[in-house]
Write a protein that holds these residues in place. Structure first.
Motif, PDB file in Angstrom:
ATOM      1  N   GLY A  91       7.790   5.020 -22.120  1.00  0.00           N
ATOM      2  CA  GLY A  91       8.671   5.942 -22.831  1.00  0.00           C
ATOM      3  C   GLY A  91       8.246   7.385 -22.718  1.00  0.00           C
ATOM      4  N   GLY A  92       7.645   7.731 -21.579  1.00  0.00           N
ATOM      5  CA  GLY A  92       7.218   9.117 -21.390  1.00  0.00           C
ATOM      6  C   GLY A  92       5.871   9.442 -22.006  1.00  0.00           C
ATOM      7  N   GLU A  93       5.196   8.476 -22.593  1.00  0.00           N
ATOM      8  CA  GLU A  93       3.878   8.708 -23.197  1.00  0.00           C
ATOM      9  C   GLU A  93       2.801   7.965 -22.424  1.00  0.00           C
ATOM     10  OE1 GLU A  93       3.382   9.177 -27.651  1.00  0.00           O
ATOM     11  OE2 GLU A  93       5.186   7.924 -27.590  1.00  0.00           O
ATOM     12  N   GLN A  94       1.640   8.591 -22.345  1.00  0.00           N
ATOM     13  CA  GLN A  94       0.466   7.986 -21.717  1.00  0.00           C
ATOM     14  C   GLN A  94      -0.624   7.867 -22.785  1.00  0.00           C
ATOM     15  OE1 GLN A  94      -0.333   6.964 -18.561  1.00  0.00           O
ATOM     16  NE2 GLN A  94      -2.537   6.710 -18.856  1.00  0.00           N
ATOM     17  N   ILE A  95      -1.036   6.623 -23.069  1.00  0.00           N
ATOM     18  CA  ILE A  95      -2.045   6.369 -24.097  1.00  0.00           C
ATOM     19  C   ILE A  95      -3.285   5.799 -23.432  1.00  0.00           C
ATOM     20  CG2 ILE A  95      -2.603   5.134 -26.223  1.00  0.00           C
ATOM     21  CD1 ILE A  95      -0.419   7.212 -26.562  1.00  0.00           C
ATOM     22  N   GLU A  96      -4.433   6.407 -23.752  1.00  0.00           N
ATOM     23  CA  GLU A  96      -5.713   5.920 -23.262  1.00  0.00           C
ATOM     24  C   GLU A  96      -6.396   5.091 -24.359  1.00  0.00           C
ATOM     25  OE1 GLU A  96      -7.115   6.587 -20.193  1.00  0.00           O
ATOM     26  OE2 GLU A  96      -5.257   7.598 -19.593  1.00  0.00           O
ATOM     27  N   TRP A  97      -6.970   3.963 -23.955  1.00  0.00           N
ATOM     28  CA  TRP A  97      -7.687   3.130 -24.933  1.00  0.00           C
ATOM     29  C   TRP A  97      -9.066   2.823 -24.399  1.00  0.00           C
ATOM     30  CZ3 TRP A  97      -7.111  -2.712 -26.286  1.00  0.00           C
ATOM     31  CH2 TRP A  97      -7.670  -2.968 -27.550  1.00  0.00           C
ATOM     32  N   GLN A  98     -10.050   3.280 -25.148  1.00  0.00           N
ATOM     33  CA  GLN A  98     -11.436   3.026 -24.779  1.00  0.00           C
ATOM     34  C   GLN A  98     -11.948   1.836 -25.584  1.00  0.00           C
ATOM     35  OE1 GLN A  98     -14.560   5.939 -25.826  1.00  0.00           O
ATOM     36  NE2 GLN A  98     -15.161   5.893 -23.663  1.00  0.00           N
ATOM     37  N   LEU A  99     -12.579   0.902 -24.900  1.00  0.00           N
ATOM     38  CA  LEU A  99     -13.002  -0.329 -25.564  1.00  0.00           C
ATOM     39  C   LEU A  99     -14.363  -0.752 -25.024  1.00  0.00           C
ATOM     40  CD1 LEU A  99     -11.743  -2.474 -27.595  1.00  0.00           C
ATOM     41  CD2 LEU A  99     -11.270  -3.838 -25.571  1.00  0.00           C
ATOM     42  N   ASP A 100     -15.228  -1.237 -25.911  1.00  0.00           N
ATOM     43  CA  ASP A 100     -16.497  -1.803 -25.469  1.00  0.00           C
ATOM     44  C   ASP A 100     -16.558  -3.277 -25.864  1.00  0.00           C
ATOM     45  OD1 ASP A 100     -17.125  -1.911 -28.187  1.00  0.00           O
ATOM     46  OD2 ASP A 100     -18.359  -0.103 -28.127  1.00  0.00           O
ATOM     47  N   ASN A 101     -17.578  -3.962 -25.399  1.00  0.00           N
ATOM     48  CA  ASN A 101     -17.679  -5.406 -25.630  1.00  0.00           C
ATOM     49  C   ASN A 101     -17.896  -5.743 -27.102  1.00  0.00           C
ATOM     50  OD1 ASN A 101     -17.291  -7.141 -23.314  1.00  0.00           O
ATOM     51  ND2 ASN A 101     -19.019  -6.071 -22.362  1.00  0.00           N
ATOM     52  N   THR A 102     -18.513  -4.835 -27.847  1.00  0.00           N
ATOM     53  CA  THR A 102     -18.710  -5.087 -29.275  1.00  0.00           C
ATOM     54  C   THR A 102     -17.370  -5.163 -29.987  1.00  0.00           C
ATOM     55  OG1 THR A 102     -20.840  -3.938 -29.249  1.00  0.00           O
ATOM     56  CG2 THR A 102     -19.775  -4.232 -31.400  1.00  0.00           C
ATOM     57  N   ARG A 103     -16.468  -4.210 -29.669  1.00  0.00           N
ATOM     58  CA  ARG A 103     -15.133  -4.223 -30.279  1.00  0.00           C
ATOM     59  C   ARG A 103     -14.313  -5.400 -29.757  1.00  0.00           C
ATOM     60  NH1 ARG A 103     -12.107  -4.185 -34.398  1.00  0.00           N
ATOM     61  NH2 ARG A 103      -9.964  -3.469 -34.058  1.00  0.00           N
ATOM     62  N   PHE A 104     -14.444  -5.705 -28.455  1.00  0.00           N
ATOM     63  CA  PHE A 104     -13.731  -6.844 -27.876  1.00  0.00           C
ATOM     64  C   PHE A 104     -14.165  -8.135 -28.566  1.00  0.00           C
ATOM     65  CE2 PHE A 104     -13.045  -9.403 -23.680  1.00  0.00           C
ATOM     66  CZ  PHE A 104     -11.947 -10.031 -24.246  1.00  0.00           C
ATOM     67  N   GLU A 105     -15.458  -8.276 -28.813  1.00  0.00           N
ATOM     68  CA  GLU A 105     -15.958  -9.474 -29.474  1.00  0.00           C
ATOM     69  C   GLU A 105     -15.382  -9.605 -30.878  1.00  0.00           C
ATOM     70  OE1 GLU A 105     -20.247 -11.643 -30.443  1.00  0.00           O
ATOM     71  OE2 GLU A 105     -20.179  -9.644 -29.559  1.00  0.00           O
ATOM     72  N   LYS A 106     -15.221  -8.470 -31.561  1.00  0.00           N
ATOM     73  CA  LYS A 106     -14.634  -8.502 -32.909  1.00  0.00           C
ATOM     74  C   LYS A 106     -13.177  -8.945 -32.848  1.00  0.00           C
ATOM     75  CE  LYS A 106     -15.077  -7.692 -37.333  1.00  0.00           C
ATOM     76  NZ  LYS A 106     -16.010  -8.506 -38.160  1.00  0.00           N
ATOM     77  N   LEU A 107     -12.436  -8.442 -31.867  1.00  0.00           N
ATOM     78  CA  LEU A 107     -11.033  -8.821 -31.726  1.00  0.00           C
ATOM     79  C   LEU A 107     -10.893 -10.307 -31.372  1.00  0.00           C
ATOM     80  CD1 LEU A 107      -9.700  -5.750 -29.680  1.00  0.00           C
ATOM     81  CD2 LEU A 107      -9.262  -6.235 -32.094  1.00  0.00           C
ATOM     82  N   ALA A 108     -11.847 -10.794 -30.595  1.00  0.00           N
ATOM     83  CA  ALA A 108     -11.763 -12.182 -30.116  1.00  0.00           C
ATOM     84  C   ALA A 108     -12.537 -13.154 -30.996  1.00  0.00           C
ATOM     85  CB  ALA A 108     -12.292 -12.258 -28.687  1.00  0.00           C
ATOM     86  N   GLU A 109     -13.064 -12.702 -32.119  1.00  0.00           N
ATOM     87  CA  GLU A 109     -13.929 -13.553 -32.943  1.00  0.00           C
ATOM     88  C   GLU A 109     -13.296 -14.891 -33.320  1.00  0.00           C
ATOM     89  OE1 GLU A 109     -16.758 -13.131 -36.938  1.00  0.00           O
ATOM     90  OE2 GLU A 109     -15.328 -11.562 -36.401  1.00  0.00           O
ATOM     91  N   PRO A 110     -12.020 -14.940 -33.764  1.00  0.00           N
ATOM     92  CA  PRO A 110     -11.418 -16.253 -34.089  1.00  0.00           C
ATOM     93  C   PRO A 110     -11.359 -17.188 -32.884  1.00  0.00           C
ATOM     94  CG  PRO A 110     -10.094 -14.457 -34.992  1.00  0.00           C
ATOM     95  CD  PRO A 110     -11.089 -13.834 -34.054  1.00  0.00           C
ATOM     96  N   LEU A 111     -11.156 -16.621 -31.684  1.00  0.00           N
ATOM     97  CA  LEU A 111     -11.093 -17.449 -30.474  1.00  0.00           C
ATOM     98  C   LEU A 111     -12.483 -17.963 -30.105  1.00  0.00           C
ATOM     99  CD1 LEU A 111      -8.715 -15.190 -28.334  1.00  0.00           C
ATOM    100  CD2 LEU A 111      -8.093 -17.182 -29.722  1.00  0.00           C
ATOM    101  N   LEU A 112     -13.474 -17.102 -30.212  1.00  0.00           N
ATOM    102  CA  LEU A 112     -14.840 -17.513 -29.887  1.00  0.00           C
ATOM    103  C   LEU A 112     -15.336 -18.587 -30.842  1.00  0.00           C
ATOM    104  CD1 LEU A 112     -16.342 -13.970 -29.136  1.00  0.00           C
ATOM    105  CD2 LEU A 112     -15.711 -15.723 -27.468  1.00  0.00           C
ATOM    106  N   GLU A 113     -14.907 -18.511 -32.090  1.00  0.00           N
ATOM    107  CA  GLU A 113     -15.318 -19.511 -33.067  1.00  0.00           C
ATOM    108  C   GLU A 113     -14.724 -20.878 -32.730  1.00  0.00           C
ATOM    109  OE1 GLU A 113     -17.280 -21.235 -36.114  1.00  0.00           O
ATOM    110  OE2 GLU A 113     -17.568 -19.199 -35.330  1.00  0.00           O
ATOM    111  N   ARG A 114     -13.566 -20.877 -32.084  1.00  0.00           N
ATOM    112  CA  ARG A 114     -12.925 -22.147 -31.721  1.00  0.00           C
ATOM    113  C   ARG A 114     -13.647 -22.869 -30.585  1.00  0.00           C
ATOM    114  NH1 ARG A 114      -6.731 -20.620 -30.904  1.00  0.00           N
ATOM    115  NH2 ARG A 114      -6.720 -22.715 -29.945  1.00  0.00           N
ATOM    116  N   LEU A 115     -14.577 -22.208 -29.912  1.00  0.00           N
ATOM    117  CA  LEU A 115     -15.363 -22.879 -28.881  1.00  0.00           C
ATOM    118  C   LEU A 115     -16.282 -23.935 -29.485  1.00  0.00           C
ATOM    119  CD1 LEU A 115     -16.518 -19.777 -26.784  1.00  0.00           C
ATOM    120  CD2 LEU A 115     -14.648 -21.326 -26.211  1.00  0.00           C
ATOM    121  N   ARG A 116     -16.672 -23.734 -30.736  1.00  0.00           N
ATOM    122  CA  ARG A 116     -17.704 -24.560 -31.352  1.00  0.00           C
ATOM    123  C   ARG A 116     -17.262 -26.013 -31.553  1.00  0.00           C
ATOM    124  NH1 ARG A 116     -22.166 -23.669 -34.648  1.00  0.00           N
ATOM    125  NH2 ARG A 116     -21.811 -21.423 -34.533  1.00  0.00           N
ATOM    126  N   ALA A 117     -16.067 -26.233 -32.105  1.00  0.00           N
ATOM    127  CA  ALA A 117     -15.648 -27.587 -32.501  1.00  0.00           C
ATOM    128  C   ALA A 117     -15.627 -28.570 -31.330  1.00  0.00           C
ATOM    129  CB  ALA A 117     -14.290 -27.541 -33.202  1.00  0.00           C
TER     130      ALA A 117
END
Length: 403
Positions: A91-117
């Protein structure tokens, strides 16, 4: 233990290598966990943390495609770097998103927890402890993610084997499996056993009071992680006076109630009208490595017999192929108590019982009862172990007859 995290599923297998035989001891998994879920977690995180408010309301396929493409790029970049930046234009906008593995791990925490069962279930079914595992292998493209490798390392308290190419391993496994099925001469020294991934069983009822029954219960006949090919038989009785039919639904799953498992088919058998509980029906499941399930229902003392064949997903047999597979399965349809080596050992024990007196007889009685109990489980692993111990006990008595 092999952890296979692909695009859409997560599978866990515990394997044991003994004298040239690779045996699958247990398998478990999550059919709704894979790399695609991590991409969706990144998309949700981007919309919440970095996207303009208008983008959150925009459900256009174009934006969705761009977000998923950016999330995939992020996921791949974070497999090799701790931090990365991605840009999304819309839509005519350019958005930059900076991400590190610590933040990625937080976003994916529910998925990572599902590995355990699934990991815990596979270990429990294989009767192994975490410390007894010699190797930990990660295969499947999604295991390249650093957050997955870190989560697995924390869970196991050690690093997984890193020299295996996670994508190449899948291809090599498929080739080996194809070679084994084709009986390629290059694989003459390779023996690979497999297990039933889900329990297979039928519906049943349980009496909970005078003239009161709980219906729709799931009774497993071949339990998950049974070494296959396998054949198991269970007996059921009528629950009503003058009952004339028994209907068996065939299900796959682990839930206590059949309604929460996968329905595969149905067999109905006629029974002679008699008082409740006096008529028994034998139900035999025979299952092979291609997922072919043959169900045989028989009423002892009558000629009433019915069979149902359920083909595995993705398998479409010609009549000739199906006949060949059923002939192979017919060789499995024998209760372990009828196997020659088991019958011979029991006959030997019975003769010894007749020859001895006193404490020796009591001991032999205990040994015979224990082995009969093992035979009733129809578990080849347990039977083989118990047969070896039983034979050793009989040999000890023979070698010391005056003890």
């Amino acid at each position: 233990m092999v952890l296979d995290l692909g695009g859409g599923t997560f599978d866990v297998s515990v394997l044991e290598w003994v004298e040239g035989v690779m045996e699958v001891r247990a398998s478990a998994g999550d059919n709704f966990l894979g790399g695609e879920d991590f991409i969706e977690a990144l998309v949700a995180g981007f919309l919440r943390d970095a996207a303009p408010a208008a983008w959150r309301e925009d459900e256009s396929p174009q934006l969705r495609s761009r977000l998923r493409s950016a999330a995939t790029q992020l996921m791949h970049a974070l497999s090799d770097a701790n931090e990365t930046t991605v840009g999304v234009s819309h839509g005519g906008e350019q958005i930059e998103w900076q991400l590190d593995n610590t933040r990625f791990e937080k976003l994916a925490e529910p998925l990572l927890e599902r590995l355990r069962a699934p990991i815990e279930r596979a270990l429990r079914d294989a009767r192994f402890k975490l410390a007894e595992l010699d190797n930990l292998l990660l295969v499947g493209g999604a295991t390249r993610m650093a957050v997955v490798r870190q989560a697995v390392t924390r869970l196991f308290g050690r690093f997984p084997t890193s020299h295996i190419n996670p994508d190449k391993a899948i291809a090599q496994g498929a080739v080996v499996q194809a070679g084994l099925k084709a009986r390629d001469a290059a694989l003459d020294d390779v023996v690979l056993t497999d297990v039933c991934p889900y329990s297979l069983g039928t519906n049943s009822s349980r009496q909970i009071g005078p003239d009161r029954f709980e219906h729709g219960l799931f009774t497993p006949i071949i339990e998950r992680n049974t070494l296959i090919p396998a054949s198991r038989v269970s007996s059921f009785s009528t629950i009503a006076d003058n009952q004339r039919q028994v209907r068996f639904g065939i299900y796959q799953g682990e839930n206590r109630l059949v309604q929460n498992n996968v329905f595969l088919g149905e067999v109905t058998v006629d029974v002679p009208p008699r008082p409740a509980g006096e008529v028994s029906v034998d139900v035999r499941f025979t299952y092979d490595t291609d997922g072919l399930l043959e169900v045989d229902v028989a009423v002892p003392g009558t000629n009433e017999r019915h069979s149902l064949v359920i083909e595995g997903r993705g398998h479409h047999y010609t009549p000739e192929q199906l006949s060949e597979r059923r002939q192979f399965l017919a060789g499995l349809k024998q209760h372990p108590r009828e196997h020659g080596e088991n019958r011979a050992l029991l006959a030997r024990a019975e003769r010894m019982y007749e020859e001895h007196l006193g404490q020796a007889r009591d001991y032999l009685q205990q040994c015979i009862s224990a082995f009969n109990a093992a035979l009733e489980t129809q578990d080849p692993h347990r039977i083989a172990r118990e047969r070896k111990e039983f034979a050793q006990r009989l040999a000890n008595i023979d070698s010391n007859p005056l003890a």
